[in-house]
Design an enzyme around this catalytic site. Sequence first.
Site, PDB file in Angstrom:
ATOM      1  N   ASP A  33       0.825 -19.483 -28.452  1.00  0.00           N
ATOM      2  CA  ASP A  33       2.224 -19.066 -28.525  1.00  0.00           C
ATOM      3  C   ASP A  33       2.599 -18.293 -27.267  1.00  0.00           C
ATOM      4  O   ASP A  33       2.025 -17.231 -26.993  1.00  0.00           O
ATOM      5  CB  ASP A  33       2.399 -18.184 -29.773  1.00  0.00           C
ATOM      6  CG  ASP A  33       3.838 -18.058 -30.213  1.00  0.00           C
ATOM      7  OD1 ASP A  33       4.729 -18.444 -29.435  1.00  0.00           O
ATOM      8  OD2 ASP A  33       4.064 -17.562 -31.332  1.00  0.00           O
ATOM      9  N   CYS A  74      10.140 -20.902 -29.290  1.00  0.00           N
ATOM     10  CA  CYS A  74       9.237 -21.235 -30.393  1.00  0.00           C
ATOM     11  C   CYS A  74       9.733 -22.258 -31.418  1.00  0.00           C
ATOM     12  O   CYS A  74       9.172 -23.332 -31.556  1.00  0.00           O
ATOM     13  CB  CYS A  74       8.875 -19.963 -31.146  1.00  0.00           C
ATOM     14  SG  CYS A  74       8.205 -18.633 -30.128  1.00  0.00           S
ATOM     15  N   LYS A 128       0.986 -19.535 -37.473  1.00  0.00           N
ATOM     16  CA  LYS A 128       2.449 -19.407 -37.452  1.00  0.00           C
ATOM     17  C   LYS A 128       3.156 -20.696 -37.864  1.00  0.00           C
ATOM     18  O   LYS A 128       2.779 -21.788 -37.438  1.00  0.00           O
ATOM     19  CB  LYS A 128       2.859 -19.003 -36.028  1.00  0.00           C
ATOM     20  CG  LYS A 128       4.361 -19.008 -35.756  1.00  0.00           C
ATOM     21  CD  LYS A 128       4.639 -18.308 -34.446  1.00  0.00           C
ATOM     22  CE  LYS A 128       5.992 -18.689 -33.865  1.00  0.00           C
ATOM     23  NZ  LYS A 128       6.297 -17.926 -32.636  1.00  0.00           N
ATOM     24  N   HIS A 130       7.308 -20.802 -38.901  1.00  0.00           N
ATOM     25  CA  HIS A 130       8.614 -20.575 -38.272  1.00  0.00           C
ATOM     26  C   HIS A 130       9.582 -21.750 -38.410  1.00  0.00           C
ATOM     27  O   HIS A 130      10.487 -21.924 -37.589  1.00  0.00           O
ATOM     28  CB  HIS A 130       8.430 -20.242 -36.770  1.00  0.00           C
ATOM     29  CG  HIS A 130       9.548 -19.398 -36.217  1.00  0.00           C
ATOM     30  ND1 HIS A 130       9.719 -19.181 -34.875  1.00  0.00           N
ATOM     31  CD2 HIS A 130      10.555 -18.741 -36.835  1.00  0.00           C
ATOM     32  CE1 HIS A 130      10.780 -18.418 -34.675  1.00  0.00           C
ATOM     33  NE2 HIS A 130      11.301 -18.136 -35.863  1.00  0.00           N
ATOM     34  N   HIS A 223       1.480 -14.253 -27.962  1.00  0.00           N
ATOM     35  CA  HIS A 223       2.845 -13.760 -28.176  1.00  0.00           C
ATOM     36  C   HIS A 223       2.814 -12.244 -28.381  1.00  0.00           C
ATOM     37  O   HIS A 223       1.819 -11.701 -28.859  1.00  0.00           O
ATOM     38  CB  HIS A 223       3.417 -14.461 -29.419  1.00  0.00           C
ATOM     39  CG  HIS A 223       4.895 -14.300 -29.632  1.00  0.00           C
ATOM     40  ND1 HIS A 223       5.479 -13.104 -30.008  1.00  0.00           N
ATOM     41  CD2 HIS A 223       5.902 -15.190 -29.558  1.00  0.00           C
ATOM     42  CE1 HIS A 223       6.776 -13.268 -30.140  1.00  0.00           C
ATOM     43  NE2 HIS A 223       7.077 -14.533 -29.865  1.00  0.00           N
ATOM     44  N   ASP A 287       3.165 -23.549 -26.993  1.00  0.00           N
ATOM     45  CA  ASP A 287       4.454 -23.975 -27.567  1.00  0.00           C
ATOM     46  C   ASP A 287       5.616 -23.788 -26.599  1.00  0.00           C
ATOM     47  O   ASP A 287       6.706 -24.319 -26.820  1.00  0.00           O
ATOM     48  CB  ASP A 287       4.742 -23.250 -28.890  1.00  0.00           C
ATOM     49  CG  ASP A 287       5.156 -21.796 -28.701  1.00  0.00           C
ATOM     50  OD1 ASP A 287       4.748 -21.173 -27.699  1.00  0.00           O
ATOM     51  OD2 ASP A 287       5.887 -21.284 -29.571  1.00  0.00           O
ATOM     52  N   ASN A 288       5.412 -23.016 -25.533  1.00  0.00           N
ATOM     53  CA  ASN A 288       6.431 -22.845 -24.478  1.00  0.00           C
ATOM     54  C   ASN A 288       5.788 -22.027 -23.376  1.00  0.00           C
ATOM     55  O   ASN A 288       4.637 -21.592 -23.503  1.00  0.00           O
ATOM     56  CB  ASN A 288       7.715 -22.184 -25.003  1.00  0.00           C
ATOM     57  CG  ASN A 288       7.489 -20.917 -25.780  1.00  0.00           C
ATOM     58  OD1 ASN A 288       7.647 -20.878 -26.996  1.00  0.00           O
ATOM     59  ND2 ASN A 288       7.083 -19.851 -25.091  1.00  0.00           N
TER      60      ASN A 288
HETATM   61 CA    CA Z   1       6.512 -19.418 -28.477  1.00  0.00          CA
END
Ligand code: CA
Length: 583
Positions: A33, A74, A128, A130, A223, A287-288
């Site tokens: 993350d 995210c 996670k 979300h 994160h 994820d980014n």
């Molecule tokens: Ca993220």
Amino acid sequence: MVPKKLLLCLCFISFNYFTTLCQSPNIIFILTDDMGYSDVGFNNGATDIATPNLDNLANNGTVFSSAYAVHPFCGPSRAGLLTGRYPHEFGAQFNLNDNEYVLGVDANETFFSKILQNANYNTGLIGKWHLGQSSVHNPNARGFDYFYGMLTGGHNYWTNSTAGGGYGGAYNRPLIKNNGPANEPSNVYLTDLFTDEGVAFIENAEANDNDPFFLFMSYNAPHTPLTALDSDKTALTSSPYNYSYTDDSRHNYAAMVYSVDRGVKKLVDALNTNGEINNTLIVFMSDNGGRSDQGANNSPLRGNKGDTYEGGFRVPMFMYWPGNVPAGATYSYPVSALDLYPTFVDLAGASVPNGKQIDGKNIMPHVIAGTNPRSGESIYSIRHRTINNVGIRRDNLKAFTSGNGRWYLFDLDTNISENNAQDLSNNPAYQDILEEMINDAYQWSLTHTEPEFFDSPGAETTWYDNNSSNNPSNTTPWQDVTFDGYTTLSIEGIHINTSNHGYIYPNPVQNSELSVKFTSPISGDISIIVYDTQGRPIQINSNLSHNSTDKLKISLNSNISPGQYFLRVRSSEGMFSKGFIVN
Ligand code: CA
């Protein structure tokens, strides 16, 4: 151990790349993350983060140097990944608010986890989510037999404790196991807890049947909140690494990544113990992009999480599968997290449901053969702020705008950092390809739908203030401004630069009568939209018809004051725009 369930050979006739023919592999997908492009060893990257276990898998597998998350933050990234579609197409452009208990990612979208579950995979998600907290949106509803983690966008790193700091609110909520509280142990470091849950999932899947498993390790590290184990921090500053840090954020971040790496070793050990290492595809990505203000390093990429510069959504990635995925290889063609859906579904010997739209491609045959899955095709990223940040990757080129209609074009082979000084947008040799890329993105933007949810009231206000309250024909706020001047009009299959397709006469406009004269007739319904110099639509005349080259006249609203404006003429055939003056 007993080999996994044998599936029908018929499934794999088209791809003869399995060492053990007709055997569907286990799949472990490890998603970090907010990890930066250069925050792993294998990506020519980190000189102050140790990732020996990730590096070992990567170096014995294939490293993807141009891998893209679906979105630069995210929720939409994960929604795109699990649906195989850009999230803008089904209303998931924004994050879900952690206090949203009703809404979630469109329940009509089939996640690939559901397809794998239906193909007899044991499916598990650790970490996670979300993507929705209700009973129709949570992991158990979307194809996961087992879930252990948090439904929200994040969590503090110590369970049942505020030790080591952290955030309040939703980040302190109890962890969830399937549809209820997890009764989590106290004072356990979350990354280690998730790893142990992942190992237990592998062992349970092995013990219970001969079906393959799909394990989604959705670590929230690295994160924020930046919370690391002292032992991990010390390990990095001790032999054999002896790294030094001038910045405690970086040191914490590095230790958080290191904790994931330790976890990956445990997962691999579990595969070895169970005799499954050669029958398991391991895919790793983020994820980014990372946040450089929170310890991450996207270098040499420009930008951060949230941006449509490369640093926002180009991420570290590898695949490892002994005897199947090439070992020691670097794959440099652009791939997207969208591609995992059709790739995993094919490996499972399953099919994408009839009518299910997929924006990604099955890349495994291309990875094996070293070929390009999308030569001449684009990967898009659009992030809505007050205007639209857009990035378009096609082959070695990257088009970028912050949303104001000023487009840049970069050759990533020679300018991976997207340096404006090497902007090619005004180079005549690149005009056609730039217009084509932007027009493709514009056409794609027409497929977007209204958001199903917003992360905040402010985001909702911004969206509607800039969008449908002013111009109902837009599918995206500031769409006209973002793509202005580059959209082309197609008549009888010929692409025409529409700047020559009509003009305003007289200009300046007289007596509030706006006259548009066409160089060739436009059929179908025509809309004429007048904008002020801020790009705000201030008058819309729609459902006009005018199959002629004669002047089309409309009256300007009486409240339009003297000054400079521009108009856009839109029909089913396309659009063009012109500036004009009102005296
Ligand atoms: Ca993220």
